[in-house]
Design an enzyme around this catalytic site. Structure first.
Site, PDB file in Angstrom:
ATOM      1  N   THR A  80       6.854  27.017   5.184  1.00 16.29           N
ATOM      2  CA  THR A  80       5.545  26.398   4.967  1.00 16.29           C
ATOM      3  C   THR A  80       4.445  27.317   5.482  1.00 16.29           C
ATOM      4  OG1 THR A  80       6.687  24.330   5.416  1.00 16.29           O
ATOM      5  CG2 THR A  80       4.312  24.219   5.181  1.00 16.29           C
ATOM      6  N   SER A 136      -1.869  27.034  -5.754  1.00 20.33           N
ATOM      7  CA  SER A 136      -1.693  28.483  -5.931  1.00 20.33           C
ATOM      8  C   SER A 136      -2.457  28.982  -7.151  1.00 20.33           C
ATOM      9  CB  SER A 136      -0.211  28.829  -6.096  1.00 20.33           C
ATOM     10  OG  SER A 136       0.512  28.399  -4.966  1.00 20.33           O
ATOM     11  N   TYR A 184       8.960  16.021   0.057  1.00 23.52           N
ATOM     12  CA  TYR A 184       8.702  17.326  -0.570  1.00 23.52           C
ATOM     13  C   TYR A 184       8.509  17.186  -2.068  1.00 23.52           C
ATOM     14  CZ  TYR A 184       9.615  18.949   4.020  1.00 23.52           C
ATOM     15  OH  TYR A 184       9.538  19.126   5.376  1.00 23.52           O
ATOM     16  N   HIS A 199      13.434  11.957   3.017  1.00 17.88           N
ATOM     17  CA  HIS A 199      12.832  13.229   3.374  1.00 17.88           C
ATOM     18  C   HIS A 199      12.626  14.150   2.177  1.00 17.88           C
ATOM     19  CE1 HIS A 199      10.677  15.473   6.176  1.00 17.88           C
ATOM     20  NE2 HIS A 199      11.118  16.527   5.551  1.00 17.88           N
ATOM     21  N   LYS A 215       3.706  30.117   3.112  1.00 17.79           N
ATOM     22  CA  LYS A 215       2.856  29.735   1.991  1.00 17.79           C
ATOM     23  C   LYS A 215       1.375  29.766   2.379  1.00 17.79           C
ATOM     24  CE  LYS A 215       4.227  27.226  -1.334  1.00 17.79           C
ATOM     25  NZ  LYS A 215       4.969  28.070  -2.261  1.00 17.79           N
ATOM     26  N   HIS A 218       0.845  -1.199   0.000  1.00 16.37           N
ATOM     27  CA  HIS A 218       0.000   0.000   0.000  1.00 16.37           C
ATOM     28  C   HIS A 218       0.881   1.249   0.000  1.00 16.37           C
ATOM     29  CE1 HIS A 218      -3.014   2.957   1.211  1.00 16.37           C
ATOM     30  NE2 HIS A 218      -2.262   3.267   2.257  1.00 16.37           N
ATOM     31  N   GLU A 245      12.097  13.177  -0.660  1.00 18.12           N
ATOM     32  CA  GLU A 245      10.990  12.496  -1.341  1.00 18.12           C
ATOM     33  C   GLU A 245       9.631  13.039  -0.870  1.00 18.12           C
ATOM     34  OE1 GLU A 245      10.587  10.264  -3.688  1.00 18.12           O
ATOM     35  OE2 GLU A 245       8.489   9.776  -3.329  1.00 18.12           O
ATOM     36  N   TRP A 300       7.109  -0.037   3.916  1.00 18.90           N
ATOM     37  CA  TRP A 300       7.582   0.678   2.720  1.00 18.90           C
ATOM     38  C   TRP A 300       8.937   1.313   2.957  1.00 18.90           C
ATOM     39  CZ3 TRP A 300       8.805   5.689   1.162  1.00 18.90           C
ATOM     40  CH2 TRP A 300       8.613   6.700   2.111  1.00 18.90           C
ATOM     41  N   ASP A 340       6.121  21.218 -27.086  1.00 25.00           N
ATOM     42  CA  ASP A 340       6.169  19.881 -26.497  1.00 25.00           C
ATOM     43  C   ASP A 340       7.270  19.880 -25.452  1.00 25.00           C
ATOM     44  OD1 ASP A 340       6.225  16.999 -26.066  1.00 25.00           O
ATOM     45  OD2 ASP A 340       5.167  16.837 -27.974  1.00 25.00           O
ATOM     46  N   SER A 379      13.264   5.723 -14.256  1.00 26.81           N
ATOM     47  CA  SER A 379      12.164   6.479 -14.851  1.00 26.81           C
ATOM     48  C   SER A 379      12.092   7.891 -14.288  1.00 26.81           C
ATOM     49  CB  SER A 379      10.858   5.723 -14.596  1.00 26.81           C
ATOM     50  OG  SER A 379       9.766   6.573 -14.765  1.00 26.81           O
ATOM     51  N   SER A 380      12.197   8.017 -12.954  1.00 28.70           N
ATOM     52  CA  SER A 380      12.105   9.345 -12.333  1.00 28.70           C
ATOM     53  C   SER A 380      13.246  10.243 -12.762  1.00 28.70           C
ATOM     54  CB  SER A 380      12.149   9.231 -10.808  1.00 28.70           C
ATOM     55  OG  SER A 380      10.967   8.680 -10.344  1.00 28.70           O
ATOM     56  N   HIS A 437      15.154  13.250  11.581  1.00 27.49           N
ATOM     57  CA  HIS A 437      13.990  13.391  12.470  1.00 27.49           C
ATOM     58  C   HIS A 437      13.043  12.197  12.329  1.00 27.49           C
ATOM     59  CE1 HIS A 437      11.719  15.942   9.230  1.00 27.49           C
ATOM     60  NE2 HIS A 437      11.451  14.680   9.071  1.00 27.49           N
ATOM     61  N   HIS A 438      13.309  11.325  11.341  1.00 30.92           N
ATOM     62  CA  HIS A 438      12.551  10.071  11.266  1.00 30.92           C
ATOM     63  C   HIS A 438      13.162   9.019  12.184  1.00 30.92           C
ATOM     64  CE1 HIS A 438      10.324  11.347   7.632  1.00 30.92           C
ATOM     65  NE2 HIS A 438      11.413  12.033   7.378  1.00 30.92           N
ATOM     66  N   ARG A 445       1.987   1.613  15.013  1.00 34.45           N
ATOM     67  CA  ARG A 445       1.613   1.391  13.616  1.00 34.45           C
ATOM     68  C   ARG A 445       2.051  -0.004  13.167  1.00 34.45           C
ATOM     69  NH1 ARG A 445       6.075   4.969  10.266  1.00 34.45           N
ATOM     70  NH2 ARG A 445       4.929   4.162   8.496  1.00 34.45           N
TER      71      ARG A 445
END
Lengths: 529, 383
Positions: A330, A270, A259, A255, A333, A78, A257, A143, A107, A171-172, A304-305, A452
């Protein structure tokens, strides 16, 4: 922004090819954008079905529907599918559709590369999902795939998982190279960097983040591959390796990732807020600087993770302060979006509703993020449902709401047909209500102490878990309505004008093109003043 | 019209009082972070509530302005958009304000952190080792050690019988610590990463193989404190709770003394002559606690990840290999080495049991493995 546009009739023989090969060999940015969007839409239902299995099992305490072994495969897949197969490709789909049209280009800069970047993805997810049907089952280590659970103790299908991640990464990276090249080289004359639409800015920054961190992800899975098959001990303590090293490398990717999944959303929201406030975005430059600072800070907050992994005090404090700093850009914004609405002339079509939902609920996710940044408090929150609540608030009513808002916003442009406003609003309200029934109580069960990734739990968590499951089923079923609305819009509906939304013609180049736009968006470059 | 106004007023009143009640009860309910019993856990709770209220205040201000703007400047009421798109001092102002709030929050956070993160020696030091899927506790000063397993029955988990009050929060042997004493935990992992969490102490520390992390507590009240493993560690991640019993010092001393005597008599058992029946009985209970998770009660395992023991060549005809697997584990699989963690009697009895149980007894060579065989094996390996 005002523009001069020359329209030109299109030669009939130069349209898209017919049949299946149109999609297989396409180099057209819109066709590839459509492929990306449909693939992520399908994966949304695949990943969503897995969430339904998880919630069905957690509806009551005890083991009823699945065994822990399969439950762990569901949570793992998931997460992987929603992150890599839904949110990321959907934003790439938007980038393909919108970036050439927003910067006045015909294009993308590298169309064949574009085709390759897309077609790698179905391969990657085919490999990943196929592991679920193998005798040993698919990846079951979360994950975040922490070693050594994902190396020494993993099922042998982990090798397929590693290969799949490699392919997604390629790909990315190819997609990002294409996006950066397009933005830097193909802007219409007069469109300086500080005149670019915010969605383009969001993606320019995101593409750099991807190029910086995808190789790190590839590196970490390669080290796993070596540990599993070639006898190295990068993450095996018995061989002199270090399981914590895995987490440092993973989160150095992980991290930024996070953002990657939100900066393009900031851009979409916006545009929508300024359009339906009929007032240009407040503080354009500070919006750009805020996105840039968030991106730069994202490289120095990864640990921080890992606050409970046993880092020294100085490390814990550094990562706490750095993380708290992110609240400043943040916050800026959010303030800017509110200031854009202030003294505007507001209407509330479906894209605006989803954007307001985004601002409200993403901010709540931001608040819980700030709480999680406080190290001592994080000792209590870490790896509980409080964290699950936090990241679902920023990813579902955050990224996913922005994607839905963007879909409603630009569908009339893409298809030439207006969507059904009544159904759109119904979709919004059902989604908004069910998303809160699903994710808000997770804060409570997390604070009360439910960890979790648990297939079964103590009795005091039962009531809220039942409620969460009901909300999740509602949310899941509601998305079938979204599918229906999208198909209905593609098949017909009230014809859309080029401008689509009142006054949008002044807000972006895409609204100067016909709806649907011509095959090669801008064949003559517009002039931006 | 006035009716509608009244209705709205009533609704607003009802909502706001319900909200304030909800907030009040949330702060004191089971659905908030536990206040806990230690000085550290209480400071952390205070910090948590402080940050929570800061977020609420900011949220109320921002959202009120937003929703008021949405109401006041809606086009259907004829609002005409103003034409401004920046304000230098306003933007500087709110950036500085946000920074100030963050600095103000960083100060108490740092203070609590320094207090919580103190790795000085404890008066009592306990080595906590995470295993798949149980905790092992070793009192460093006294040499006493034991495993702590989930004691909730499989029937409760499978919904065959009603669930008890402490479903999934109960163990056969809780960790016992004295109150008003500085206890330091040295935390490590045996196989994968686990995480040892007791919410009432605000102690959560990862158990990482190859590392020894430290945490400490000083519990002022006697009681039973329940926690959990919080790092995904495989299929039984949800089934290895932490239970700590905090007792008076005298009771703690008695507990240690009793454990020391028990350990001595366990050592004596090794030299005793064991009958097949005695080994079978002890082996069956060991199997039920330590092996069923993977190999299942019927010995059929969950192939191909967890192989069947019934009918396995090793369990039928190769007792030497059988001993080696139990003692050393199988590299690269979930089968751990039991040799360092369990007594010779436990290992011998579970080997004997699995060689006799199910259809293995009548199909295999019927070899009985005794504690002395395990002692022999250890001698041979050490040479």
């Amino acid at each position: 922004m005002s523009t001069v546009v020359e329209t030109r009739d299109h030669d009939g023989h130069h349209g898209p090819a017919k049949g299946f090969t149109r999609w297989l060999f396409t180099t057209n940015h819109k066709d590839i954008g459509t492929l990306y969007l449909w693939m992520s839409f399908i994966m949304l239902f695949v990943g969503g079905a897995m969430a339904m299995v998880i919630r069905a099992e957690l509806f009551q305490p005890g083991l009823q529907i699945v065994q822990p072994e399969f439950f762990n495969q569901m949570t793992t897949n998931h997460g992987l599918i929603m992150v890599f197969g839904v949110i990321m490709p959907a934003f790439v789909g938007f980038a393909n559709w919108m970036i050439p049209m927003q910067i006045g280009a015909p294009d993308m800069a590298l169309p064949r590369l574009n085709n390759l970047s897309f077609w790698l993805l179905p391969m990657a997810f085919g490999i990943l999902v196929s592991t679920l049907f193998m005798p040993e089952g698919g990846p079951n280590f979360g994950w975040t795939f922490y070693a050594p659970l994902s190396t020494t103790y993993a099922p042998s299908t982990v090798n397929f998982f590693i290969f799949s991640v490699h392919v997604m990464g390629i790909s990315s990276i190819l997609g990002s190279i294409n996006i950066i090249t397009t933005i830097l080289n193909m802007r219409a004359p007069g469109m300086t960097l500080m005149k670019m639409p915010l969605f383009v800015w969001g993606w320019l920054i995101t593409a750099y983040l991807l190029i910086a961190v995808m190789p790190v992800l590839a590196g970490v899975v390669t080290m796993m591959l070596m540990d599993i098959n070639f006898g190295t001990s990068f993450f095996n303590a018995a061989g002199g390796g270090d399981p914590v090293l895995f987490q440092h490398v993973f989160w150095f990717f992980g991290h930024p990732e996070v953002y990657i999944m939100i900066l393009p959303a900031f851009g979409i929201v916006s545009h929508i807020i300024e359009t339906f406030s009929r007032k240009p975005i407040f503080g354009y430059s500070s919006m750009v600087y805020a996105m840039a600072s968030i991106a730069i800070l994202s490289f120095v907050v990864w640990a921080h993770h890992m606050f409970t992994v046993g880092m020294p005090l100085a490390g814990e404090l550094f990562f706490m302060y750095a993380t708290m700093l992110i609240a400043i850009p943040t916050g800026v914004k959010v303030f800017n979006w509110v200031a854009t609405m202030f003294r505007g002339s507001l209407t509330f079509e479906t894209p605006m509703l989803f954007s307001i939902g985004f601002v409200t609920l993403f901010t709540i996710g931001g608040f819980s993020g700030l709480m999680l940044a406080i190290v001592p408090a994080d000792f209590q929150y870490h790896d509980t449902y409080f964290v699950v609540a936090h990241f679902h608030y920023v990813l579902v009513p955050g990224s996913l709401f922005a994607l839905m808002a963007g879909a409603y916003f630009w569908l009339p442009k893409w298809t030439g047909n207006m969507y059904d406003e009544t159904l759109g609003k119904l979709h919004f309200w059902l989604t908004f209500i069910s998303v809160n029934i699903t994710f808000f109580p997770m804060h409570f069960v997390g604070l009360a102490g439910m960890p979790r990734r648990y297939p079964d739990y103590a009795l005091q968590f039962a009531d809220f878990n039942a409620m969460i499951s009901v909300g999740a089923f509602m949310f899941g079923i509601t998305q079938l309505l979204f599918l229906f609305i999208v198909i209905k819009t593609i098949r017909g509906g009230k014809k859309a004008t080029p401008e689509v939304w009142e006054g949008a013609g002044d807000l972006g180049l895409e609204w100067t093109l016909s709806s649907p736009p011509p095959h090669h968006s801008f064949t003559v470059q517009p002039q931006v003043k | 019209m006035s009716y509608i106004k009244k209705l709205i007023t009533k609704l607003v009143l009802a909502t706001s009082s319900a909200l304030s009640f909800a907030i009040y009860s949330a702060e004191n309910s089971d659905y908030n972070m536990p206040v806990g019993v230690t000085e550290v856990s209480q400071s952390i709770f205070g910090l948590h509530m402080l940050i929570f209220w800061v977020c609420v205040v900011i949220g109320v201000i921002v959202f009120s302005i937003m929703f008021w703007s949405m109401w006041k400047y809606r086009k259907s009421k004829g609002a005409v958009a103003a034409d401004f798109d920046d304000n230098f001092w306003l933007e500087i102002g709110w950036t500085v304000a946000a920074t100030a709030v963050l600095i103000w929050m960083a100060v108490p956070s740092t203070q609590v952190m320094v207090k919580a993160y103190d790795d000085a020696e404890g008066e009592i030091n306990i080595l906590v080792t995470g295993h798949q899927w149980k905790w092992h506790y070793e009192y460093m000063e006294d040499g006493v050690s034991f495993f702590s397993n989930l004691s909730t029955s499989q029937e409760q988990i499978d919904n065959k019988i009603p669930k008890g009050e402490f479903y999934l929060l109960e163990v056969d042997e809780p960790l016992v610590i004295p109150i008003n004493t500085r206890v330091r935990f040295l935390i490590t992992g045996n196989d994968v990463i686990h995480s040892w969490w007791v919410p009432d102490f605000a102690v959560k520390m990862d158990a990482v193989p190859g590392f020894i992390n430290t945490a400490w507590t000083n519990v002022p009240e006697t009681g039973i404190y329940r926690g959990a493993c919080t790092e995904l560690c495989g299929i039984k991640h949800a089934f290895m709770p932490v239970v700590v019993r905090a007792v008076e010092m005298e009771e703690y001393d008695a507990f240690i003394a009793e454990k020391t005597v028990l350990a001595e008599s366990e050592r004596m058992l090794t030299s005793k002559e064991w009958t097949k029946e005695e080994l079978m009985e002890r082996g069956e209970s060991f199997y039920a606690t330590n092996c069923v998770a993977c190999h299942q009660a019927n010995g059929k395992g969950i192939p191909p990840v967890f192989p069947a023991l019934e009918g396995s060549e090793v369990a039928l005809n190769d007792s030497a290999k059988h001993i080696e697997i139990l003692m050393e584990g199988i590299q690269g699989s979930a089968m751990q080495a039991f040799g360092d963690s369990y007594s010779e009697v436990d290992i011998a009895s579970v080997i004997t049991y699995t060689r006799q149980a199910w259809s293995n007894g009548k199909n295999g060579d019927g070899v009985i493995v005794t504690p002395k065989d395990i002692v022999e094996y250890k001698k041979r390996i050490n040479l």
